[in-house]
Design a protein around this motif. Structure first.
Motif, PDB file in Angstrom:
ATOM      1  N   GLN A 116       0.889  -1.080   0.046  1.00  9.45           N
ATOM      2  CA  GLN A 116      -0.046   0.182   0.048  1.00  9.45           C
ATOM      3  C   GLN A 116       1.068   1.482   0.023  1.00  9.45           C
ATOM      4  O   GLN A 116       2.252   1.271   0.270  1.00  9.45           O
ATOM      5  N   TYR A 147      -4.510   0.504  -3.181  1.00  8.28           N
ATOM      6  CA  TYR A 147      -4.683   1.418  -4.703  1.00  8.28           C
ATOM      7  C   TYR A 147      -4.724   0.515  -5.791  1.00  8.28           C
ATOM      8  O   TYR A 147      -4.200  -0.835  -5.412  1.00  8.28           O
ATOM      9  N   TYR A 155      -7.824   4.537  -5.800  1.00 11.61           N
ATOM     10  CA  TYR A 155      -7.440   4.201  -4.426  1.00 11.61           C
ATOM     11  C   TYR A 155      -8.573   4.350  -3.218  1.00 11.61           C
ATOM     12  O   TYR A 155      -9.388   4.905  -3.772  1.00 11.61           O
TER      13      TYR A 155
END
Length: 272
Positions: A11, A21, A65
């Motif tokens: 991440q 994301y 995201y």
């Protein structure tokens, strides 16, 4: 930094917060990037296959995201501040663009995500942002939308909604309460960020469903009435989620809009 992959191994850290994301299509060094900002109860997974379809149809990169408190991103501390959308726009989004190495982008937001995109474009002079796609944006509260959110609050308390949300959100209670409780806070009733529209200087594609249960065409009228930039309106026979309810029509409009922006970007300026 962001790993340009549909299934990144880690991440991204923004302001000490880990955010989930995913990326599709060419990376920012090869093409402009469409940055997708989800709705109030959305996340990466709930965009489903739409980001991949957008990347394929436009030939541009796509970055999605999950904001803090949503999806598999770090949980949020409750209660959220009433200006959480402005804070997301000013305190998080620019750092995410930096982490991704964005060079040119179009911000594509849905619902709360559309509001965040508009706040950023109207508050920050960022030449990387070349266009806005705003689907079901909110600039002020409406009684009909607040009533619908109140009904959602009842459903969360009385049904299996929490269990269903747990399939997509690490902290479903935090995700729901962080959205619902702000909108229903008495102090939020007079919330209005429409003035940001006055300062947007990039073309806007504004999309709204006639049957949107959370907002009316008054939101798009506010854009049309206040904007000094080019505005394309797409009014659709759907409710709150055009990309889910009318995916082909929405995708076609996005592709046409992006093609026009790219044509402008690539046009040669011939001296007089």
């Amino acid at each position: 930094m962001i790993e340009w992959s549909e299934t990144p191994r880690y991440q991204v850290q923004v302001n000490g917060v880990a955010l989930e994301y995913a990326c599709y299509g060419p990376d920012p060094s090869a093409a402009a990037t469409i940055v997708m900002l989800h709705e109030g109860l959305g996340c990466v997974a709930l965009w489903r296959d739409f980001p991949a379809l957008v990347a394929k149809r436009t030939g541009l990169g796509v970055l999605v995201y999950s904001r803090q408190g949503y999806g598999q991103s770090d949980p949020v501390t409750l209660p959220r501040p009433l200006d959480f959308q402005t804070r997301e726009a000013l305190d998080v989004l620019p750092h995410l663009l930096d982490q991704a190495g964005i060079e040119r982008c179009i911000l594509f937001g849905h619902s709360d995500g559309a509001t965040i995109a508009a706040i950023y474009a109207g508050s920050v002079e960022d030449r990387r942002v070349r266009g806005l796609i705003l689907a079901a944006p909110h600039f002020f509260t409406e009684e009909s939308g607040l009533a619908e959110i109140a009904r959602a609050g009842e459903a969360f308390a009385q049904s299996d909604m929490q269990e269903k949300m747990a399939k997509y959100h690490r902290d479903p209670v935090g995700a729901f309460r962080g959205w619902c409780d702000v909108w229903l806070d008495p102090g939020f009733k007079d919330w209005n960020v429409a003035e940001v529209i006055d300062y947007i200087r990039v073309p806007i594609l504004a999309i709204q469903g006639y049957g949107d249960q959370y907002g009316t065409m008054a939101q798009l009228d506010e854009i049309s009435d206040r904007a000094y930039c080019p505005v394309d309106r797409l009014e659709m026979d759907c409710r709150h989620a055009p990309h889910q309810e009318r995916p082909d029509q929405t995708l076609a409009a996005i592709a046409e809009y992006c093609t026009r922006l790219e044509r402008i970007e690539q046009a040669e300026v011939i001296p007089a």
